[in-house]
Design a protein around this motif. Structure first.
Motif, PDB file in Angstrom:
ATOM      1  N   VAL A  57      15.089   8.775  -7.405  1.00  0.00           N
ATOM      2  CA  VAL A  57      13.907   8.433  -6.611  1.00  0.00           C
ATOM      3  C   VAL A  57      14.194   7.228  -5.721  1.00  0.00           C
ATOM      4  CG1 VAL A  57      11.514   7.636  -6.733  1.00  0.00           C
ATOM      5  CG2 VAL A  57      12.302   9.479  -8.256  1.00  0.00           C
ATOM      6  N   ILE A  58      14.833   6.211  -6.264  1.00  0.00           N
ATOM      7  CA  ILE A  58      15.187   5.038  -5.464  1.00  0.00           C
ATOM      8  C   ILE A  58      16.174   5.424  -4.368  1.00  0.00           C
ATOM      9  CG2 ILE A  58      16.500   2.865  -5.574  1.00  0.00           C
ATOM     10  CD1 ILE A  58      15.001   2.333  -8.256  1.00  0.00           C
ATOM     11  N   HIS A  59      17.165   6.225  -4.704  1.00  0.00           N
ATOM     12  CA  HIS A  59      18.160   6.694  -3.734  1.00  0.00           C
ATOM     13  C   HIS A  59      17.468   7.441  -2.585  1.00  0.00           C
ATOM     14  CE1 HIS A  59      22.276   8.016  -2.626  1.00  0.00           C
ATOM     15  NE2 HIS A  59      21.678   9.142  -2.261  1.00  0.00           N
ATOM     16  N   GLY A  60      16.603   8.376  -2.941  1.00  0.00           N
ATOM     17  CA  GLY A  60      15.891   9.151  -1.921  1.00  0.00           C
ATOM     18  C   GLY A  60      15.001   8.288  -1.052  1.00  0.00           C
ATOM     19  N   THR A  61      14.338   7.312  -1.659  1.00  0.00           N
ATOM     20  CA  THR A  61      13.458   6.421  -0.898  1.00  0.00           C
ATOM     21  C   THR A  61      14.270   5.562   0.067  1.00  0.00           C
ATOM     22  OG1 THR A  61      11.902   6.375  -2.769  1.00  0.00           O
ATOM     23  CG2 THR A  61      11.658   4.661  -1.091  1.00  0.00           C
ATOM     24  N   LEU A  62      15.408   5.062  -0.388  1.00  0.00           N
ATOM     25  CA  LEU A  62      16.261   4.268   0.510  1.00  0.00           C
ATOM     26  C   LEU A  62      16.718   5.095   1.710  1.00  0.00           C
ATOM     27  CD1 LEU A  62      18.354   2.166  -2.037  1.00  0.00           C
ATOM     28  CD2 LEU A  62      16.498   1.361  -0.543  1.00  0.00           C
ATOM     29  N   HIS A  63      17.003   6.372   1.488  1.00  0.00           N
ATOM     30  CA  HIS A  63      17.350   7.241   2.625  1.00  0.00           C
ATOM     31  C   HIS A  63      16.192   7.299   3.623  1.00  0.00           C
ATOM     32  CE1 HIS A  63      21.319   8.822   1.985  1.00  0.00           C
ATOM     33  NE2 HIS A  63      21.032   9.298   0.782  1.00  0.00           N
ATOM     34  N   LEU A 102       4.482   8.946   1.612  1.00  0.00           N
ATOM     35  CA  LEU A 102       5.588   9.880   1.448  1.00  0.00           C
ATOM     36  C   LEU A 102       5.243  10.931   0.412  1.00  0.00           C
ATOM     37  CD1 LEU A 102       8.243   8.757  -0.961  1.00  0.00           C
ATOM     38  CD2 LEU A 102       6.701   7.008  -0.159  1.00  0.00           C
ATOM     39  N   THR A 103       6.015  11.981   0.437  1.00  0.00           N
ATOM     40  CA  THR A 103       5.868  13.064  -0.531  1.00  0.00           C
ATOM     41  C   THR A 103       7.125  13.118  -1.380  1.00  0.00           C
ATOM     42  OG1 THR A 103       4.457  14.363   0.933  1.00  0.00           O
ATOM     43  CG2 THR A 103       5.625  15.569  -0.797  1.00  0.00           C
ATOM     44  N   VAL A 104       6.926  13.281  -2.680  1.00  0.00           N
ATOM     45  CA  VAL A 104       8.023  13.603  -3.594  1.00  0.00           C
ATOM     46  C   VAL A 104       7.713  15.000  -4.092  1.00  0.00           C
ATOM     47  CG1 VAL A 104       9.182  13.074  -5.759  1.00  0.00           C
ATOM     48  CG2 VAL A 104       8.442  11.208  -4.262  1.00  0.00           C
ATOM     49  N   ARG A 105       8.610  15.924  -3.799  1.00  0.00           N
ATOM     50  CA  ARG A 105       8.408  17.332  -4.161  1.00  0.00           C
ATOM     51  C   ARG A 105       9.491  17.748  -5.140  1.00  0.00           C
ATOM     52  NH1 ARG A 105       6.013  22.105  -2.238  1.00  0.00           N
ATOM     53  NH2 ARG A 105       7.367  23.941  -2.301  1.00  0.00           N
ATOM     54  N   LEU A 106       9.072  18.250  -6.296  1.00  0.00           N
ATOM     55  CA  LEU A 106      10.004  18.730  -7.313  1.00  0.00           C
ATOM     56  C   LEU A 106      10.124  20.238  -7.175  1.00  0.00           C
ATOM     57  CD1 LEU A 106       8.702  16.623 -10.344  1.00  0.00           C
ATOM     58  CD2 LEU A 106      10.259  15.964  -8.491  1.00  0.00           C
ATOM     59  N   VAL A 107      11.364  20.702  -7.009  1.00  0.00           N
ATOM     60  CA  VAL A 107      11.600  22.117  -6.694  1.00  0.00           C
ATOM     61  C   VAL A 107      12.649  22.719  -7.624  1.00  0.00           C
ATOM     62  CG1 VAL A 107      10.994  21.755  -4.261  1.00  0.00           C
ATOM     63  CG2 VAL A 107      13.388  21.625  -4.971  1.00  0.00           C
ATOM     64  N   ASP A 108      12.718  24.043  -7.616  1.00  0.00           N
ATOM     65  CA  ASP A 108      13.722  24.727  -8.424  1.00  0.00           C
ATOM     66  C   ASP A 108      15.061  24.752  -7.688  1.00  0.00           C
ATOM     67  OD1 ASP A 108      13.562  26.803  -6.516  1.00  0.00           O
ATOM     68  OD2 ASP A 108      12.274  28.034  -7.788  1.00  0.00           O
ATOM     69  N   GLU A 109      16.077  25.224  -8.386  1.00  0.00           N
ATOM     70  CA  GLU A 109      17.428  25.224  -7.821  1.00  0.00           C
ATOM     71  C   GLU A 109      17.544  26.092  -6.570  1.00  0.00           C
ATOM     72  OE1 GLU A 109      20.676  24.790 -11.098  1.00  0.00           O
ATOM     73  OE2 GLU A 109      18.919  25.749 -12.016  1.00  0.00           O
ATOM     74  N   GLN A 110      16.819  27.189  -6.520  1.00  0.00           N
ATOM     75  CA  GLN A 110      16.891  28.066  -5.354  1.00  0.00           C
ATOM     76  C   GLN A 110      16.350  27.367  -4.109  1.00  0.00           C
ATOM     77  OE1 GLN A 110      15.040  31.937  -5.748  1.00  0.00           O
ATOM     78  NE2 GLN A 110      15.016  32.241  -3.538  1.00  0.00           N
ATOM     79  N   TRP A 126       9.022   3.499  -9.132  1.00  0.00           N
ATOM     80  CA  TRP A 126      10.361   3.580  -8.565  1.00  0.00           C
ATOM     81  C   TRP A 126      10.343   3.520  -7.042  1.00  0.00           C
ATOM     82  CZ3 TRP A 126      11.194   8.257 -12.247  1.00  0.00           C
ATOM     83  CH2 TRP A 126      11.364   7.783 -13.562  1.00  0.00           C
ATOM     84  N   VAL A 127       9.407   4.237  -6.416  1.00  0.00           N
ATOM     85  CA  VAL A 127       9.290   4.189  -4.957  1.00  0.00           C
ATOM     86  C   VAL A 127       8.911   2.778  -4.519  1.00  0.00           C
ATOM     87  CG1 VAL A 127       7.945   4.989  -2.964  1.00  0.00           C
ATOM     88  CG2 VAL A 127       8.779   6.649  -4.655  1.00  0.00           C
ATOM     89  N   ALA A 128       7.946   2.183  -5.207  1.00  0.00           N
ATOM     90  CA  ALA A 128       7.512   0.825  -4.857  1.00  0.00           C
ATOM     91  C   ALA A 128       8.660  -0.174  -4.975  1.00  0.00           C
ATOM     92  CB  ALA A 128       6.341   0.405  -5.736  1.00  0.00           C
ATOM     93  N   ALA A 129       9.506  -0.003  -5.969  1.00  0.00           N
ATOM     94  CA  ALA A 129      10.658  -0.896  -6.131  1.00  0.00           C
ATOM     95  C   ALA A 129      11.577  -0.811  -4.919  1.00  0.00           C
ATOM     96  CB  ALA A 129      11.427  -0.554  -7.408  1.00  0.00           C
ATOM     97  N   ALA A 130      11.816   0.405  -4.437  1.00  0.00           N
ATOM     98  CA  ALA A 130      12.692   0.585  -3.274  1.00  0.00           C
ATOM     99  C   ALA A 130      12.047   0.046  -1.997  1.00  0.00           C
ATOM    100  CB  ALA A 130      13.054   2.051  -3.108  1.00  0.00           C
ATOM    101  N   LEU A 131      10.727   0.109  -1.918  1.00  0.00           N
ATOM    102  CA  LEU A 131      10.021  -0.349  -0.722  1.00  0.00           C
ATOM    103  C   LEU A 131       9.838  -1.862  -0.688  1.00  0.00           C
ATOM    104  CD1 LEU A 131       7.148   2.304  -0.566  1.00  0.00           C
ATOM    105  CD2 LEU A 131       9.239   2.256   0.811  1.00  0.00           C
ATOM    106  N   ALA A 132       9.830  -2.501  -1.854  1.00  0.00           N
ATOM    107  CA  ALA A 132       9.510  -3.935  -1.954  1.00  0.00           C
ATOM    108  C   ALA A 132      10.373  -4.769  -1.018  1.00  0.00           C
ATOM    109  CB  ALA A 132       9.677  -4.403  -3.398  1.00  0.00           C
ATOM    110  N   GLY A 133       9.712  -5.539  -0.184  1.00  0.00           N
ATOM    111  CA  GLY A 133      10.416  -6.381   0.771  1.00  0.00           C
ATOM    112  C   GLY A 133      10.950  -5.630   1.973  1.00  0.00           C
ATOM    113  N   ALA A 159       0.859  -1.180   0.000  1.00  0.00           N
ATOM    114  CA  ALA A 159       0.000   0.000   0.000  1.00  0.00           C
ATOM    115  C   ALA A 159       0.897   1.233   0.000  1.00  0.00           C
ATOM    116  CB  ALA A 159      -0.900  -0.001   1.220  1.00  0.00           C
ATOM    117  N   LEU A 160       0.777   2.020  -1.052  1.00  0.00           N
ATOM    118  CA  LEU A 160       1.626   3.201  -1.204  1.00  0.00           C
ATOM    119  C   LEU A 160       0.760   4.427  -1.402  1.00  0.00           C
ATOM    120  CD1 LEU A 160       4.337   4.655  -1.651  1.00  0.00           C
ATOM    121  CD2 LEU A 160       4.245   3.904  -4.040  1.00  0.00           C
TER     122      LEU A 160
END
Length: 157
Positions: A115-121, A44-52, A30-37, A3-4
């Motif tokens: 995305v996988i890297h961030g989810t693993l964190h 969780l939230t994935v937020r896309l932001v500008d460089e600033q 991608w998030v589900a792949a990192a969560l599997a098992g 459940a995601l």
């Protein structure tokens, strides 16, 4: 079955118009792949932001005054609060696109990696010490291979 509950926020006005952004289905895959098992349910939230914005977050929380590709903020809930909240992943599309080009990777493969890297964190993995880095990178390589993406740590020839 997992459940995601993924909240995708596009806070970068330039990225909001870009046809190069992954779809919400991509982010969920991608998030589900990192969560599997590792987690049977997660919010969780994935937020896309500008460089600033990512530069300000990086300076505030990591004391590095520069734009970066991805930051993860694990939820810090009291033990008696039993909800599957993992935290937030902040990604800068401009940095991801620039890195993909510099590293000669496909944009989609680099997005998947970030995305996988961030989810693993969010799951508690880290790469501060070499032993941790080796373990985390091995998981990333395996997960990306399962999704038919190349090893992100090998330079293209």
């Amino acid at each position: 079955m997992q459940a995601l509950d993924l909240d995708l926020q596009i806070a970068d006005s330039l990225a909001a118009d870009a046809a190069t952004l992954p779809t919400s289905d991509n982010f969920e895959l991608w998030v589900a792949a990192a969560l599997a098992g590792r987690k049977s349910e997660a919010e969780l939230t994935v937020r896309l932001v500008d460089e600033q914005e990512i530069r300000e977050l990086n300076a505030t929380y990591r004391h590095q005054d520069k734009a970066t590709n991805v930051l993860s903020f694990p939820a810090d809930l009291p033990e008696h609060i039993d909800i599957p909240l993992l935290g937030d992943i902040i990604i800068c599309p401009a940095v991801v696109a620039a890195e993909a080009q510099q590293q000669q990777k496909t944009l989609t493969a680099h997005w998947a990696h970030m995305v996988i890297h961030g989810t693993l964190h969010l799951l508690g993995y880290d790469h501060i010490e070499e032993q941790q880095a080796v373990a985390m990178e091995a998981i990333e390589i395996q997960l990306l291979a399962q999704l038919d993406y190349p090893n992100p740590y090998q330079c293209p020839h």
